[in-house]
Structure formats: structure tokens, C-alpha cells
Design an enzyme around this catalytic site. Structure first.
Site, short mmCIF file in Angstrom:
data_model
loop_
_atom_site.label_atom_id
_atom_site.label_comp_id
_atom_site.label_asym_id
_atom_site.label_seq_id
_atom_site.Cartn_x
_atom_site.Cartn_y
_atom_site.Cartn_z
N ARG A 1 0.84 -1.21 0.00
CA ARG A 1 0.00 0.00 0.00
C ARG A 1 0.87 1.26 0.00
NH1 ARG A 1 -5.05 2.58 0.84
NH2 ARG A 1 -5.32 3.65 2.82
N HIS B 1 0.64 4.25 -2.75
CA HIS B 1 0.45 5.67 -2.40
C HIS B 1 1.61 6.51 -2.91
CE1 HIS B 1 -2.79 5.57 0.96
NE2 HIS B 1 -3.02 4.68 0.04
N ASP B 2 2.81 5.96 -2.79
CA ASP B 2 3.97 6.70 -3.27
C ASP B 2 3.82 7.02 -4.76
OD1 ASP B 2 6.44 7.93 -3.33
OD2 ASP B 2 7.51 6.06 -3.77
N GLY C 1 4.54 10.62 -8.54
CA GLY C 1 5.33 9.51 -9.07
C GLY C 1 6.01 8.74 -7.95
N ASP D 1 8.53 8.36 -5.94
CA ASP D 1 9.69 9.18 -5.55
C ASP D 1 9.91 9.17 -4.04
OD1 ASP D 1 7.53 10.62 -4.69
OD2 ASP D 1 8.38 12.57 -5.24
N SER E 1 8.03 10.03 -1.78
CA SER E 1 7.43 11.18 -1.07
C SER E 1 6.61 10.70 0.13
CB SER E 1 6.56 12.01 -2.02
OG SER E 1 5.59 11.20 -2.66
N ASN F 1 -4.10 8.22 5.76
CA ASN F 1 -2.91 7.56 6.28
C ASN F 1 -3.22 6.52 7.34
OD1 ASN F 1 -3.60 8.85 8.61
ND2 ASN F 1 -1.60 9.78 8.95
N PRO G 1 -7.21 7.75 -5.19
CA PRO G 1 -8.60 7.33 -5.40
C PRO G 1 -9.25 6.99 -4.05
CG PRO G 1 -7.07 5.61 -6.10
CD PRO G 1 -6.24 6.82 -5.77
N HIS H 1 -5.76 -5.82 -2.96
CA HIS H 1 -6.67 -5.99 -1.83
C HIS H 1 -6.87 -7.45 -1.44
CE1 HIS H 1 -8.47 -1.69 -2.47
NE2 HIS H 1 -7.25 -1.69 -1.97
N THR H 2 -6.08 -8.33 -1.99
CA THR H 2 -6.01 -9.70 -1.47
C THR H 2 -5.23 -9.72 -0.15
OG1 THR H 2 -5.22 -11.96 -1.91
CG2 THR H 2 -3.91 -10.20 -2.85
N ASP I 1 -9.62 -9.82 2.79
CA ASP I 1 -10.28 -11.09 2.46
C ASP I 1 -9.86 -12.09 3.53
OD1 ASP I 1 -8.09 -12.78 1.67
OD2 ASP I 1 -8.23 -12.18 -0.42
N ASP J 1 -3.54 -14.37 -3.26
CA ASP J 1 -4.32 -15.32 -4.06
C ASP J 1 -5.44 -14.56 -4.77
OD1 ASP J 1 -6.30 -14.80 -2.18
OD2 ASP J 1 -5.97 -16.64 -1.06
C1 HEM Z 1 -8.28 1.32 -7.05
C2 HEM Z 1 -8.24 2.26 -6.13
C3 HEM Z 1 -7.96 1.95 -4.68
C4 HEM Z 1 -8.69 2.39 -3.63
C5 HEM Z 1 -9.93 3.25 -3.67
C6 HEM Z 1 -8.08 1.84 -2.44
C7 HEM Z 1 -8.54 2.06 -1.15
C8 HEM Z 1 -8.07 1.43 -0.03
C9 HEM Z 1 -8.60 1.60 1.30
C10 HEM Z 1 -9.72 2.54 1.67
C11 HEM Z 1 -7.92 0.77 2.12
C12 HEM Z 1 -8.16 0.54 3.60
C13 HEM Z 1 -7.54 1.60 4.45
C14 HEM Z 1 -7.93 1.38 5.88
O1 HEM Z 1 -9.10 1.51 6.19
O2 HEM Z 1 -7.07 1.03 6.69
C15 HEM Z 1 -6.95 0.07 1.32
C16 HEM Z 1 -6.07 -0.85 1.81
C17 HEM Z 1 -5.10 -1.46 1.03
N1 HEM Z 1 -4.84 -1.22 -0.28
FE1 HEM Z 1 -5.96 -0.13 -1.55
N2 HEM Z 1 -7.01 1.09 -2.79
C18 HEM Z 1 -6.89 1.13 -4.15
C19 HEM Z 1 -5.90 0.54 -4.91
C20 HEM Z 1 -4.86 -0.19 -4.38
C21 HEM Z 1 -3.72 -0.63 -5.13
C22 HEM Z 1 -3.46 -0.31 -6.59
C23 HEM Z 1 -2.94 -1.35 -4.28
C24 HEM Z 1 -1.64 -2.05 -4.56
C25 HEM Z 1 -1.34 -2.63 -5.70
C26 HEM Z 1 -3.62 -1.37 -2.99
C27 HEM Z 1 -3.18 -2.04 -1.89
C28 HEM Z 1 -3.78 -2.00 -0.65
C29 HEM Z 1 -3.36 -2.82 0.48
C30 HEM Z 1 -2.26 -3.87 0.47
C31 HEM Z 1 -4.19 -2.47 1.55
C32 HEM Z 1 -4.11 -3.03 2.96
C33 HEM Z 1 -3.13 -2.21 3.74
C34 HEM Z 1 -2.78 -2.78 5.11
O3 HEM Z 1 -3.41 -3.73 5.57
O4 HEM Z 1 -1.84 -2.27 5.71
N3 HEM Z 1 -4.76 -0.63 -3.09
N4 HEM Z 1 -7.06 0.49 0.03
C1 LIG Z 2 -1.69 10.17 10.42
O1 LIG Z 2 -1.93 11.55 10.56
C2 LIG Z 2 -2.16 11.98 11.88
C3 LIG Z 2 -2.46 13.47 11.88
O2 LIG Z 2 -3.10 13.88 10.73
C4 LIG Z 2 -0.92 11.68 12.73
O3 LIG Z 2 -1.16 12.05 14.09
C5 LIG Z 2 -0.59 10.19 12.66
O4 LIG Z 2 0.62 9.94 13.31
C6 LIG Z 2 -0.45 9.76 11.19
N1 LIG Z 2 -0.24 8.31 11.13
C7 LIG Z 2 0.85 7.75 10.57
C8 LIG Z 2 0.87 6.26 10.51
O5 LIG Z 2 1.77 8.40 10.10
#
Ligand code: HEM
Ligand SMILES: *[C@@H]1O[C@H](CO)[C@@H](O)[C@H](O)[C@H]1NC(C)=O
Ligand SMILES: *[C@@H]1O[C@H](CO)[C@@H](O)[C@H](O)[C@H]1NC(C)=O
Ligand SMILES: *[C@@H]1O[C@H](CO)[C@@H](O)[C@H](O)[C@H]1NC(C)=O
Length: 318
Positions: free
Chosen positions: A61, A65-66, A71, A73, A75, A93, A160, A190-191, A243, A250
Site C-alpha cells: 500500500r 500511495h507513493d 510519481g 519518488d 514522497s 494515512n 482514489p 486488496h487480497t 479477504d 491469491d
Molecule cells: C483502485 C483504487 C484503490 C482504492 C480506492 C483503495 C482504497 C483502499 C482503502 C480505503 C484501504 C483501507 C484503508 C484502511 O481503512 O485502513 C486500502 C487498503 C489497502 N490497499 Fe488499496 N485502494 C486502491 C488501490 C490499491 C492498489 C493499486 C494497491 C496495490 C497494488 C492497494 C493495496 C492496498 C493494500 C495492500 C491495503 C491493505 C493495507 C494494510 O493492511 O496495511 N490498493 N485500500
Molecule cells: C496520520 O496523521 C495523523 C495526523 O493527521 C498523525 O497524528 C498520525 O501519526 C499519522 N499516522 C501515521 C501512521 O503516520
């Protein structure tokens, strides 16, 4: 005609030179300058994975985001400084974590070849390693990214949102040169991992004026999510795994979409065009087809151009 062509040509060239420093990536980028970089990074990710199985989801993730902001980078790795809040302190975040893994990989790489390997490359390589450790495919990662000098919390709105519909998703991806196939394949990230209630609660409470629950969600699944995420709760960390096999790479994610049991509107929306629906169906029936498409799309996403320097410390600009 000729004039218009020149203007178009010049402005395109200008845009390219301003917006993409054009760091050419290559597979053998560190062959002479840091031949063990990949091994060192892989060993670090493997070691951290051994004590925390959520590391792969976090790293994947983080890399996504990066790449989607300025790009790839690094960031996303910069700390806030003074009154400039960095990306990692921006609203989406809540799930970013395990930054220490990249810090540790960077430390180990610096010990071997100081000042050579960018944080952006380390993150891209660690994401590849994370997928492999989770039972997914492996692949050669083109390298040579540079680290950026800017990170702004306000720019995280460019990511997004889980409430996005298919046309909003398409737009978000196409702005970054990514196709509908990339969208479907990369959503398969999201697997892995976990989601907090805040990311999907709009679908299970007060969805709209006529439906309490999003009708595109299976009622029994909605009921189970409601019990995890009641309307009023103080449990900030409540949520559910993406999941049931959330530490295994998977194709369960796609099977769940077909059953109307995906968490986000942005997941379920993949059924809303014939093309994306066909891909969901294809990936649901073949882990191999999913893996192959995922690798292709990861290489594309992780090649979105960014930065200017090789940071010494991933949390601070030089
Ligand atoms: C298509 C647009 C996407 C949207 C709207 C989206 C949105 C989200 C959201 C809302 C979460 C949960 C955050 C939370 O509540 O903690 C999440 C988790 C995650 N996303 Fe996405 N995502 C997208 C695309 C992607 C892509 C492209 C990847 C990687 C290839 C990705 C990988 C992940 C992973 C691995 C998690 C779980 C993170 C964790 O458990 O630490 N997502 N995503
Ligand atoms: C997410 O942002 C909040 C403030 O907006 C900050 O207090 C928190 O440490 C940040 N979480 C991470 C994982 O960097
Ligand atoms: C998607 O959402 C946008 C913004 O709310 C809206 O303008 C558009 O019509 C929606 N598209 C679809 C296909 O629902
Ligand atoms: C609520 O959402 C459903 C499904 O998207 C839709 O059919 C219905 O028209 C919506 N109702 C209102 C009042 O917007």
C-alpha cells in the site's frame, strides 16, 4: 498547420521536461555500484515479515500511495517538517504503517554502498519481495528511480477514494498512464491486508435516502460488517481483513467481488463495465492469469516518474 505542430511539439517537450525528469529505469542499474542491494533489501523484508505478517500489505500500500502522488519518488516516506504536513500525516494515512521496514533496509544498504540506492527503489523492490513472501509471483524490477524533495498532506486527496465509481477510478488511473486492465489487476492488491470501518461504513449505514445498505452488497455480508462496525463506536481500530486469506496473495478477492462480498464501492464497481467484469471473472477463475496481469501492471505503476536525488535518510530530504 506547421506552426500549430511546432507549438504542440514545443509544449509537449516542455511538459515532459518540467513534469517528468525522465529517470530512465533499467534492470541492471546497480550492477556496478551496489550489486548486493536487492539481496540486502530482500533479506530485511524477509526478516521483518517473520515477526509481523502484516508487513507485506503495509509495504504494498505504501508503494501504491507513493507512485500515485508525484510519481514513485518516496514522497510517502518523508516526515512532516515545521508546519508542512507530509503525505504520511494526511487523511488517508490511517492504514500506513511499517515504515521501519524501509528504514532498516535503507540502513543495511547504506552500510554496503552509501548514497547510491534511492529510497524509491528500495520501496519498489520491497513491494516485489512482499508479494513473493505472501505466496505471489516474483519479477525483475527496473531500477533507477530518484527520491523527491516534496511531500504534502494536502496532495493525498489525489488518491482514489473507496467510494469511487468506475468512471472516477478510470480517470484516476488513466491520469497516471494506467489502463482499465491495470485498474482491475492492481485492485487485486486488496487480497492482502486490513481495512478500518471508516473506509466502508458508508455502504452499511444510511447508504442513501432509499437504501440503508448498498444494494450492490450481499445482505449477509452487510449484516456481518454491521456487527463489526456499529453506527456508533469508539473503537478506532475496528475493521476487518480485506479477504479471509489476508496474508496470502491469491485470487480470493475476485471471487468475493463476484459474490457481492467486496469491502469498498471501488472494488464492487469493477463489475460495472463489461470489460472490467470480464477481467474480474477471468482472474477469479485463474490465479495464474491474475498473477501475470498483476506483475505487468506493477511494473507499469512502479515506473511512474518522480524525484531528483538519492536521499541519505528516507525520512528527510538531503
Ligand atoms: C483502485 C483504487 C484503490 C482504492 C480506492 C483503495 C482504497 C483502499 C482503502 C480505503 C484501504 C483501507 C484503508 C484502511 O481503512 O485502513 C486500502 C487498503 C489497502 N490497499 Fe488499496 N485502494 C486502491 C488501490 C490499491 C492498489 C493499486 C494497491 C496495490 C497494488 C492497494 C493495496 C492496498 C493494500 C495492500 C491495503 C491493505 C493495507 C494494510 O493492511 O496495511 N490498493 N485500500
Ligand atoms: C496520520 O496523521 C495523523 C495526523 O493527521 C498523525 O497524528 C498520525 O501519526 C499519522 N499516522 C501515521 C501512521 O503516520
Ligand atoms: C461517478 O461519480 C461522478 C461524481 O459523483 C458522477 O458525475 C458520475 O456520473 C458517476 N458515474 C457513474 C458511471 O456512475
Ligand atoms: C440509492 O442507491 C441505489 C443503488 O445505487 C439506487 O438505485 C437508488 O436510486 C438510490 N436512491 C437515491 C434516493 O439516490
Amino acid at each position: 498547420m506547421a506552426f500549430n505542430f511546432m507549438v504542440a511539439f514545443l509544449s509537449t517537450t516542455l511538459m515532459l521536461s518540467v513534469f517528468s525528469p525522465g529517470n530512465a529505469l533499467s534492470l541492471n542499474y546497480y550492477e556496478k555500484t551496489c550489486p548486493d542491494a536487492e539481496l540486502i533489501i530482500a533479506n530485511t523484508v524477509k526478516k521483518e515479515f517473520a515477526s509481523d505478517k502484516t508487513v507485506p500489505a503495509a509495504i504494498l500500500r505504501m508503494h501504491f500511495h507513493d507512485c500515485f502522488i508525484r510519481g514513485c519518488d518516496a514522497s510517502v516516506l518523508l516526515n512532516s517538517k515545521g508546519n508542512t504536513k507530509a503525505e504520511k500525516d494526511g487523511p488517508p494515512n490511517v492504514s500506513l504503517h511499517a515504515f521501519y521496514v524501509i528504514d532498516n533496509a535503507k540502513k543495511a544498504v547504506e552500510a554496503s554502498c552509501p548514497g547510491v540506492v534511492s529510497c524509491a527503489d528500495i520501496l519498489a523492490l520491497a513491494a516485489r519481495d512482499a508479494i513473493y513472501l505472501s505466496g505471489g509471483p516474483s519479477w525483475d524490477v527496473p531500477k533507477g528511480r530518484k527520491d523527491g524533495r516534496t511531500s504534502k498532506a494536502s496532495e493525498t486527496i489525489q488518491l482514489p477514494a473507496p467510494t469511487f465509481n468506475i468512471s472516477q477510478l478510470q480517470q484516476s488511473f488513466s491520469q497516471r498512464g494506467l489502463s482499465m486492465e491495470d485498474l482491475v489487476a492492481l485492485s487485486g492488491g486488496h487480497t492482502l491486508g486490513f481495512s478500518h470501518c471508516s473506509s466502508f461504513k458508508n455502504r452499511i449505514h444510511n447508504f442513501n435516502a432509499t437504501h440503508d445498505v448498498d444494494p450492490s452488497m450481499h445482505p449477509s455480508f452487510a449484516a456481518s460488517l454491521k456487527s463489526i462496525c456499529p453506527v456508533k463506536t469508539n473503537a478506532k481500530n475496528a475493521g476487518t481483513t480485506m479477504d479471509p486469506s489476508s496474508t496470502t496473495f491469491d485470487n480470493t478477492y475476485y471471487k468475493l467481488i463476484l459474490k457481492k462480498k467486496s469491502l469498498f464501492s471501488s472494488d464492487q464497481a469493477l463489475l460495472d463495465t463489461p470489460k472490467t467484469k470480464d477481467l474480474v471473472t477471468k482472474f477469479a477463475s485463474s490465479k495464474e492469469a491474475f498473477s501475470k496481469a498483476f506483475v505487468n501492471s506493477m511494473i507499469k505503476m512502479s515506473s511512474i516518474n518522480g524525484g531528483q536525488e538519492v536521499r541519505k535518510d528516507c525520512r528527510e530530504v538531503n
